[in-house]
Design an enzyme around this catalytic site. Structure first.
Site, PDB file in Angstrom:
ATOM      1  N   ASN A  20       0.874  -1.175   0.000  1.00  0.00           N
ATOM      2  CA  ASN A  20       0.000   0.000   0.000  1.00  0.00           C
ATOM      3  C   ASN A  20       0.917   1.233   0.000  1.00  0.00           C
ATOM      4  O   ASN A  20       2.103   1.120   0.357  1.00  0.00           O
ATOM      5  CB  ASN A  20      -0.972  -0.023   1.191  1.00  0.00           C
ATOM      6  CG  ASN A  20      -0.283   0.208   2.527  1.00  0.00           C
ATOM      7  OD1 ASN A  20       0.436   1.196   2.705  1.00  0.00           O
ATOM      8  ND2 ASN A  20      -0.480  -0.691   3.483  1.00  0.00           N
ATOM      9  N   ARG A  88       0.585 -11.679   2.470  1.00  0.00           N
ATOM     10  CA  ARG A  88      -0.203 -11.852   3.697  1.00  0.00           C
ATOM     11  C   ARG A  88      -0.997 -13.161   3.718  1.00  0.00           C
ATOM     12  O   ARG A  88      -1.653 -13.459   4.732  1.00  0.00           O
ATOM     13  CB  ARG A  88      -1.142 -10.645   3.910  1.00  0.00           C
ATOM     14  CG  ARG A  88      -0.394  -9.341   4.185  1.00  0.00           C
ATOM     15  CD  ARG A  88      -1.289  -8.283   4.822  1.00  0.00           C
ATOM     16  NE  ARG A  88      -1.707  -8.650   6.177  1.00  0.00           N
ATOM     17  CZ  ARG A  88      -2.553  -7.940   6.921  1.00  0.00           C
ATOM     18  NH1 ARG A  88      -3.069  -6.824   6.436  1.00  0.00           N
ATOM     19  NH2 ARG A  88      -2.890  -8.323   8.144  1.00  0.00           N
ATOM     20  N   ARG A 137      -8.545  -4.079  -2.177  1.00  0.00           N
ATOM     21  CA  ARG A 137      -8.208  -5.375  -1.568  1.00  0.00           C
ATOM     22  C   ARG A 137      -9.334  -6.406  -1.741  1.00  0.00           C
ATOM     23  O   ARG A 137      -9.102  -7.509  -2.168  1.00  0.00           O
ATOM     24  CB  ARG A 137      -7.902  -5.195  -0.090  1.00  0.00           C
ATOM     25  CG  ARG A 137      -6.701  -4.293   0.179  1.00  0.00           C
ATOM     26  CD  ARG A 137      -5.426  -4.900  -0.379  1.00  0.00           C
ATOM     27  NE  ARG A 137      -4.263  -4.114  -0.064  1.00  0.00           N
ATOM     28  CZ  ARG A 137      -3.551  -4.223   1.057  1.00  0.00           C
ATOM     29  NH1 ARG A 137      -3.915  -5.071   1.988  1.00  0.00           N
ATOM     30  NH2 ARG A 137      -2.490  -3.472   1.243  1.00  0.00           N
ATOM     31  N   HIS A 166      -8.382   0.230   2.443  1.00  0.00           N
ATOM     32  CA  HIS A 166      -9.337  -0.597   3.196  1.00  0.00           C
ATOM     33  C   HIS A 166     -10.466   0.317   3.651  1.00  0.00           C
ATOM     34  O   HIS A 166     -10.214   1.483   3.994  1.00  0.00           O
ATOM     35  CB  HIS A 166      -8.700  -1.184   4.463  1.00  0.00           C
ATOM     36  CG  HIS A 166      -7.929  -2.459   4.274  1.00  0.00           C
ATOM     37  ND1 HIS A 166      -6.771  -2.726   4.969  1.00  0.00           N
ATOM     38  CD2 HIS A 166      -8.175  -3.560   3.513  1.00  0.00           C
ATOM     39  CE1 HIS A 166      -6.325  -3.934   4.621  1.00  0.00           C
ATOM     40  NE2 HIS A 166      -7.152  -4.449   3.738  1.00  0.00           N
ATOM     41  N   ASP A 168     -11.871   0.491   6.448  1.00  0.00           N
ATOM     42  CA  ASP A 168     -11.694   1.029   7.807  1.00  0.00           C
ATOM     43  C   ASP A 168     -10.648   2.147   7.885  1.00  0.00           C
ATOM     44  O   ASP A 168     -10.387   2.670   8.960  1.00  0.00           O
ATOM     45  CB  ASP A 168     -11.407  -0.089   8.824  1.00  0.00           C
ATOM     46  CG  ASP A 168     -10.036  -0.735   8.662  1.00  0.00           C
ATOM     47  OD1 ASP A 168      -9.263  -0.327   7.771  1.00  0.00           O
ATOM     48  OD2 ASP A 168      -9.726  -1.659   9.447  1.00  0.00           O
ATOM     49  N   CYS A 262      -7.154  -1.035  12.915  1.00  0.00           N
ATOM     50  CA  CYS A 262      -6.548  -2.174  12.205  1.00  0.00           C
ATOM     51  C   CYS A 262      -5.887  -3.147  13.162  1.00  0.00           C
ATOM     52  O   CYS A 262      -5.692  -4.312  12.834  1.00  0.00           O
ATOM     53  CB  CYS A 262      -5.453  -1.721  11.254  1.00  0.00           C
ATOM     54  SG  CYS A 262      -5.893  -0.463  10.106  1.00  0.00           S
TER      55      CYS A 262
END
Ligand code: ARG
Length: 271
Positions: A20, A88, A137, A166, A168, A262
């Site tokens: 990112n 990830r 994502r 994201h 959030d 997060c």
């Protein structure tokens, strides 16, 4: 019911790759001691107001402390994430095992669909829906299967600014129907949808400056909102809505593209 959150100690936390824009120029530039302190401060704040479960950190998985991306948990069901980036994907098996060992009814989407858990899917308790960010994502196509897993309406929102990759990072549903968000992170259609679905009186608009200091990436427990930083006008707007802002620095986690929210996964979400 008391609030419960899942966290993961930042023992192996680092910026080891770039997935990112926040991570660019920050590879191996994390202040270790500072990160440990910042995480411990958050842990203490959350522990004061809620229960905290811990998952063991794994060497070689530097983003694992961002437990928001473990999956989405609502009412005893856990939908494990399918990470978009291979960097990830190894986290998935550890989070899946944790959910199984802790009695959750575990669900998975088909491998081809990327979905990054409570980073991109946020329960709105007041409206009984799940807001889902897509475009960076998670994929829009994940909306229908998520709806099936939880039997709740899933409302897809298109994210268009790579800095807010994201949901959030730019959107935060709060109690009593309030939603704080940064409109410019969304496509025009999604901005219009948000305006239709969230009455102006419940909308807390966040400026770009506040969004860039991750004000939307906030942990909400009762009337408390724990965040990295917020301007005086934003704190005032939150206070008008009945919330108390607690600021704590997450500078080292910002280098990886995350802040307080997060670093936590809400486990007791009941729609
Ligand atoms: N470096 C991590 C990533 O890019 C940060 C994740 C932040 N998590 C979140 N829920 N916004 O995946």
């Amino acid at each position: 019911m008391s609030n419960r959150f899942l966290m993961c100690q930042p023992q192996y936390f680092d910026v080891s790759y770039v997935i990112n824009p926040w991570m660019t120029d920050n590879v191996h530039r994390v202040g270790r001691a500072q990160a440990t302190e910042q995480w411990a401060a958050l842990h203490a704040l959350v522990r004061n107001a809620a229960e905290v479960e811990l998952i063991d950190p794994e060497p070689g998985l530097p983003d694992m402390p961002f437990t928001a991306n473990a999956g989405l948990v609502v009412g005893g069901r856990a939908l494990v994430s399918n990470f978009r980036h291979p960097e990830r994907q190894t986290e998935e098996q550890h989070f899946e095992r944790w959910f199984r060992d802790h009695g959750y009814n575990v669900h998975r989407l088909e491998r081809a669909l990327s979905f990054e858990g409570a980073g991109d899917a946020l329960l709105d308790r007041e409206r009984g829906c799940i807001w889902m960010g897509y475009g960076h994502r998670s994929q829009r196509e994940a909306a229908a299967p998520i709806q099936q897993v939880f039997d709740l309406e899933v409302v897809p929102l298109e994210l268009t600014d790579p800095r807010f990759y994201h949901l959030d990072t730019c959107f935060c549903p709060l109690p009593r129907g309030y939603v704080m968000y940064f409109p410019d992170a969304f496509s025009e259609d999604s901005q219009a949808l948000l305006q239709r679905r969230i009455p102006a009186a419940q909308t807390i608009r966040v400026s770009e400056e506040d969004a860039l200091r991750f004000a939307c990436n906030a942990v909400n427990i009762g009337d408390q909102i724990i965040l990295n930083g917020a301007s005086e006008p934003l704190r005032e707007a939150l206070s008008q809505a009945g919330f108390r802002t607690v600021q704590s620095s997450f500078s080292e986690f910002l280098r990886a593209g995350g802040a307080s929210k997060c670093l936590t996964l809400r486990l007791e979400d009941v729609a």
